[in-house]
Design a protein around this motif. Sequence first.
Motif, short mmCIF file in Angstrom:
data_model
loop_
_atom_site.label_atom_id
_atom_site.label_comp_id
_atom_site.label_asym_id
_atom_site.label_seq_id
_atom_site.Cartn_x
_atom_site.Cartn_y
_atom_site.Cartn_z
N ARG A 83 0.84 -1.20 0.00
CA ARG A 83 0.00 0.00 0.00
C ARG A 83 0.87 1.25 0.00
NH1 ARG A 83 -3.26 -0.33 5.11
NH2 ARG A 83 -3.98 1.76 4.45
N LEU A 84 1.93 1.21 0.81
CA LEU A 84 2.86 2.34 0.86
C LEU A 84 3.52 2.55 -0.50
CD1 LEU A 84 4.41 4.45 2.61
CD2 LEU A 84 6.10 2.67 3.05
N GLN A 85 3.96 1.46 -1.12
CA GLN A 85 4.60 1.55 -2.43
C GLN A 85 3.62 2.08 -3.47
OE1 GLN A 85 7.50 1.36 -3.80
NE2 GLN A 85 6.75 1.41 -5.92
N GLY A 86 2.37 1.61 -3.44
CA GLY A 86 1.38 2.07 -4.39
C GLY A 86 1.12 3.56 -4.30
N ARG A 87 1.03 4.05 -3.10
CA ARG A 87 0.79 5.48 -2.91
C ARG A 87 2.01 6.29 -3.35
NH1 ARG A 87 -2.85 6.46 2.52
NH2 ARG A 87 -4.44 4.90 2.05
N ALA A 88 3.19 5.78 -3.03
CA ALA A 88 4.40 6.50 -3.45
C ALA A 88 4.50 6.56 -4.97
CB ALA A 88 5.63 5.82 -2.85
N ALA A 89 4.22 5.43 -5.62
CA ALA A 89 4.30 5.39 -7.09
C ALA A 89 3.28 6.35 -7.71
CB ALA A 89 4.06 3.96 -7.58
N ALA A 90 2.06 6.39 -7.14
CA ALA A 90 1.04 7.29 -7.65
C ALA A 90 1.45 8.75 -7.46
CB ALA A 90 -0.29 7.01 -6.95
N SER A 91 2.07 9.03 -6.33
CA SER A 91 2.52 10.39 -6.06
C SER A 91 3.59 10.81 -7.04
CB SER A 91 3.04 10.49 -4.62
OG SER A 91 3.47 11.79 -4.32
N VAL A 92 4.56 9.92 -7.30
CA VAL A 92 5.64 10.22 -8.25
C VAL A 92 5.08 10.39 -9.65
CG1 VAL A 92 7.71 9.30 -9.35
CG2 VAL A 92 7.43 9.10 -6.87
N ALA A 93 4.12 9.53 -10.03
CA ALA A 93 3.52 9.63 -11.37
C ALA A 93 2.79 10.95 -11.54
CB ALA A 93 2.57 8.46 -11.59
N ALA A 94 2.23 11.49 -10.44
CA ALA A 94 1.53 12.76 -10.50
C ALA A 94 2.49 13.94 -10.48
CB ALA A 94 0.56 12.87 -9.32
N GLY A 95 3.78 13.67 -10.31
CA GLY A 95 4.78 14.72 -10.31
C GLY A 95 4.86 15.50 -9.04
N ALA A 96 4.38 14.93 -7.94
CA ALA A 96 4.42 15.62 -6.66
C ALA A 96 5.04 14.70 -5.62
CB ALA A 96 3.01 16.02 -6.22
N CYS A 97 6.10 15.14 -4.98
CA CYS A 97 6.79 14.29 -4.00
C CYS A 97 5.97 14.19 -2.72
CB CYS A 97 8.15 14.87 -3.65
SG CYS A 97 9.30 14.87 -5.03
N PRO A 98 5.96 13.02 -2.11
CA PRO A 98 5.26 12.89 -0.83
C PRO A 98 6.00 13.67 0.25
CG PRO A 98 6.50 10.90 -1.31
CD PRO A 98 6.56 11.76 -2.55
N GLY A 99 5.25 14.20 1.19
CA GLY A 99 5.87 14.92 2.30
C GLY A 99 6.56 13.97 3.26
N ALA A 100 7.34 14.52 4.15
CA ALA A 100 8.09 13.70 5.11
C ALA A 100 7.13 13.01 6.07
CB ALA A 100 9.07 14.58 5.88
N VAL A 101 7.38 11.73 6.29
CA VAL A 101 6.64 10.95 7.28
C VAL A 101 7.39 11.08 8.60
CG1 VAL A 101 5.84 8.65 7.92
CG2 VAL A 101 5.82 9.35 5.53
N ARG A 102 6.77 11.68 9.58
CA ARG A 102 7.46 11.90 10.84
C ARG A 102 7.43 10.65 11.70
NH1 ARG A 102 11.12 15.32 9.76
NH2 ARG A 102 10.31 17.16 8.71
N LEU A 103 8.59 10.03 11.84
CA LEU A 103 8.74 8.85 12.67
C LEU A 103 9.61 9.20 13.87
CD1 LEU A 103 9.52 6.21 9.91
CD2 LEU A 103 7.31 6.74 10.91
N PRO A 104 9.52 8.41 14.94
CA PRO A 104 10.45 8.62 16.06
C PRO A 104 11.89 8.52 15.57
CG PRO A 104 8.72 7.08 16.67
CD PRO A 104 8.58 7.31 15.19
N ARG A 105 12.74 9.39 16.07
CA ARG A 105 14.14 9.40 15.63
C ARG A 105 14.80 8.07 15.97
NH1 ARG A 105 16.55 14.27 14.37
NH2 ARG A 105 18.59 13.50 15.01
N ARG A 106 15.44 7.50 14.97
CA ARG A 106 16.17 6.25 15.17
C ARG A 106 17.63 6.52 14.84
NH1 ARG A 106 11.85 5.32 16.92
NH2 ARG A 106 10.56 3.45 16.66
#
Length: 350
Positions: free
Chosen positions: A187-210
């Motif tokens: 699902r994550l990959q599908g959304r990323a691919a759709a975002s790239v195809a639309a020419g708009a980069c996904p925003g940063a996903v805020r995760l706990p610092r590792r």
Amino acid sequence: MRSPRRRPLLVPVLLCAAVLAARPAPAAADGEHGFGDGLGAQVARLYEEAAAASQEYDAGRREAETQRARAQRYEELRARELRELGRLRADLGRFARAQYRDGGGLPMAVRMVLDGDPDRLMRGQHVLAQANLAVGSALGKRRAAEERLAADGARAASAWQVLERRTAELAVLKREIEGKLEEARWRLQGRAAASVAAGACPGAVRLPRRAVHSARGWVAPVEDYRLSASFGSGGARWARRHTGQDFAVPIGTPVRAVGAGRVVRVACGDGFGVQVVVGHPDGYFTQYAHLASVTVDPGERVSAGQWIGQTGSTGNSTGPHLHFEVRVTPEMGSAVDPVPWLGERGVGLG
């Protein structure tokens, strides 16, 4: 002044494939383009849960094997004790039969009259009595040891069975988590691919610092991996030669900054798909490409081992992997072989 060996290469080399003509669009705000529901964070959480479940399962299997070996060892010792007990019983039977043959069934007074040497008879009787006592004592000890081993073996077998049941439960839990993780990854990959195809980069996903603390200050870009396409290798998908090192890993695998630095670029829309470029204090730059999500923004400072994204298969990619590149400038065409570069910093790949 830059060292001469860090000057940009004169011949540009295309990475992973011919770069698409479209220019990358500006990075979207955090939460836009379908990432606001925390899918990247869900993948990261499931990734850690799957790793923890695998560790717990493996630990359970090892402990179960230890308990099974212990139960088997007790059973072998018990069998040995039973054999010894049988031999001692046979010895006692031989003593009894010998005593009977030597007149052990006659009263002592009659045996003393019939025997020409009463002292010898008494000494023999004393030796026989001592032997009977010794055999009897040994039989008692062996029987106690056999009973103790039987009890220990029963406890070890019971513990093994409990661990086996727990390990089976952990295996079911592990499969459930991995199933959820696999679904969330795609699902994550599908959304990323759709975002790239639309020419708009996904925003940063805020995760706990590792962060991974390293005495050398450098780490590998991913933890568990299989090396695939290497620097300088040829292929139909590349215009000339491959200018990075590929790490074959599942979608959603955390990507780490190999060293401290500052994010100089977060982009998408070309053959690299979603990518992050980090500048390091020594003048080198590292690129992390074909990502499914990013966790940093341009200008952000990062530490060695910090999570900066999650792997995917965006851009010109035939399957999930991380394309890792080392450059002497932020731009493509200035790449150096990343394997010896990391090796010089104490990070071996294999």
